[in-house]
Scaffold this active site. Structure first.
Site, PDB file in Angstrom:
ATOM      1  N   GLU A 175       0.861  -1.201   0.000  1.00 34.07           N
ATOM      2  CA  GLU A 175       0.000   0.000   0.000  1.00 34.07           C
ATOM      3  C   GLU A 175       0.881   1.229   0.000  1.00 34.07           C
ATOM      4  O   GLU A 175       1.980   1.214   0.571  1.00 34.07           O
ATOM      5  CB  GLU A 175      -0.870  -0.046   1.262  1.00 34.07           C
ATOM      6  CG  GLU A 175      -1.854   1.078   1.394  1.00 34.07           C
ATOM      7  CD  GLU A 175      -1.495   2.099   2.462  1.00 34.07           C
ATOM      8  OE1 GLU A 175      -2.346   2.928   2.775  1.00 34.07           O
ATOM      9  OE2 GLU A 175      -0.349   2.096   2.965  1.00 34.07           O
ATOM     10  N   ARG A 221      -5.683   5.574  -1.823  1.00 37.87           N
ATOM     11  CA  ARG A 221      -4.373   4.961  -1.677  1.00 37.87           C
ATOM     12  C   ARG A 221      -4.162   3.989  -2.835  1.00 37.87           C
ATOM     13  O   ARG A 221      -5.122   3.408  -3.347  1.00 37.87           O
ATOM     14  CB  ARG A 221      -4.260   4.184  -0.353  1.00 37.87           C
ATOM     15  CG  ARG A 221      -4.191   5.087   0.886  1.00 37.87           C
ATOM     16  CD  ARG A 221      -2.853   5.798   0.945  1.00 37.87           C
ATOM     17  NE  ARG A 221      -2.640   6.606   2.115  1.00 37.87           N
ATOM     18  CZ  ARG A 221      -2.876   7.915   2.202  1.00 37.87           C
ATOM     19  NH1 ARG A 221      -3.396   8.556   1.186  1.00 37.87           N
ATOM     20  NH2 ARG A 221      -2.588   8.587   3.293  1.00 37.87           N
TER      21      ARG A 221
END
Ligand SMILES: C[S@@+](CC[C@H](N)C(=O)[O-])C[C@H]1O[C@@H](n2cnc3c(N)ncnc32)[C@H](O)[C@@H]1O
Length: 360
Positions: free
Chosen positions: A136, A182
């Site tokens: 991430e 994200r």
């Protein structure tokens, strides 16, 4: 692909796939939690029945919070980890810091990653070959160094024999009232992860996540200005309703525009509880997030507990230093997004048993 890697893949192909419906309590999928922070990934994966067997986090404050919540002190600096010392695992996860790669790199792959923290992820993958990698990073990562950073990471994972997919996801599509975008990278040994199959949840309103009572920091009426006819912004779901009457920049500002410096500075902005909240950032250590409650007719600061809630944390033991807690929560992950990805990796059959041999 080397002979050993081919043999390993052939073996995996014959292994049983984990059933998507069960949590396989007797044979949990094992994962390692790198750049663990306060354990957002861990909470999400554990909820999906995965078992954490190793964690790494260098920051002492985060380590303490992690230990308080998971009864395990993470290993420190990732650069000091010898991959063969990590217990057996199938899945590697991490939200790693974004760093530029050296401009001298030409191969656009593994060799270009040296000197960065992604290199440490890559060298663990290279030695242990987990079946699945979930990474991430912040939204601007896609454009970082004109897209070169992302390209090198994808090429490196491909070089390590993975099918690599990535996508920008917003927490507001996964049942949280927060506009938080994200980038997520999923690398699999089996096949491409299909992001389009992720189960999305309608965006709730911030008001459903607020504390019922508490020692709220309420602003005086003269401390803010509300705007007329606020509108929902799409796709963020934000409803900007006003701004705090903080001092304006006067120097070098065109006539009658000085109030704009108030409006455009994020810590001055006020949002309605009927919309979403802007991204909780890691740089805001005093929690200057202000919300307008039209039913109670007041503007107040969002509490730290509410910040945890709009990231998907429940019953979490926070740190005793408030400024550190704001940093930690802003650095963490939206738990339902990771949970949805983890669940979908099972549905798509990307996880099989008995994996992660040491390849030397
Ligand atoms: C973006 S945050 C990840 C937060 C995490 N996903 C969570 O849920 O809280 C990146 C983390 O990497 C950690 N970090 C940075 N350098 C590191 C290193 N050399 N070894 C281990 N951890 C490191 C930082 O302290 C920070 O907590």
């Amino acid at each position: 692909m080397t002979y050993t890697q081919r043999k390993q893949r052939d073996l995996w192909e014959r292994e049983p796939i984990f059933s998507p419906s069960s949590n396989n309590k007797n044979y949990p999928v094992k994962f390692i939690d790198l750049f663990a922070g306060i354990g957002g990934f861990r909470i999400a994966l554990e909820k999906e029945g995965f078992k954490c067997v190793f964690s790494s986090e260098i920051n002492k404050h985060c380590q303490k919070v992690y230990e308080d919540n998971f009864k395990e002190k993470p290993y420190g600096d990732i650069t000091k980890i010898n991959p063969i010392d990590i217990p057996q695992f199938e899945v590697l996860v991490g939200g790693f810091p974004c760093q530029p790669f050296s401009i001298s790199g030409h191969k656009k792959g593994f060799d270009d990653t040296r000197g960065t923290l992604f290199f440490d992820i890559a060298r663990i993958i290279d030695k242990r070959h987990p079946k699945l990698v979930i990474l991430e990073n912040v939204k601007h990562f896609i454009h970082h160094d004109k897209g070169r950073t992302l390209r090198i990471i994808i090429n490196t994972l491909k070089e390590l024999d993975y099918f690599v997919s990535y996508q920008l996801l917003n927490a507001n599509d996964f049942g949280l009232p927060q506009n938080r975008e994200r980038i997520f990278i999923v690398a699999s040994k089996i096949q491409y992860f299909q992001f389009e199959k992720l189960q999305k949840i309608p965006t709730p309103q911030l008001k459903d996540f607020l504390d019922k009572k508490g020692d709220f920091e309420i602003l005086k009426k003269e401390e803010y200005t509300l705007i007329k006819n606020p509108k929902v912004q799409q796709p963020s779901g934000l409803i900007f309703v006003g701004y705090r009457n903080k001092n304006c920049w006067k120097k070098g500002v065109r006539p009658n525009t000085s109030h704009l410096s108030r409006v455009h500075r994020q810590p001055n902005r006020i949002y309605s509880i009927h919309g979403t909240h802007p991204t909780i950032p890691s740089q805001e250590t005093s929690g200057r997030f202000f919300i307008y409650n039209d039913e109670k007719q007041y503007v107040r600061k969002l509490t730290l507990n509410e910040c945890y809630k709009i990231m998907g944390f429940e019953n979490f033991k926070p740190y005793h230093l408030v400024a550190e807690s704001y940093k930690q929560i802003g650095n963490s992950v939206a738990i339902p997004v990771i949970r949805a990805i983890a669940k979908e990796t099972k549905n798509q059959g990307l996880i099989r048993r008995n994996c992660c041999e040491v390849i030397v």
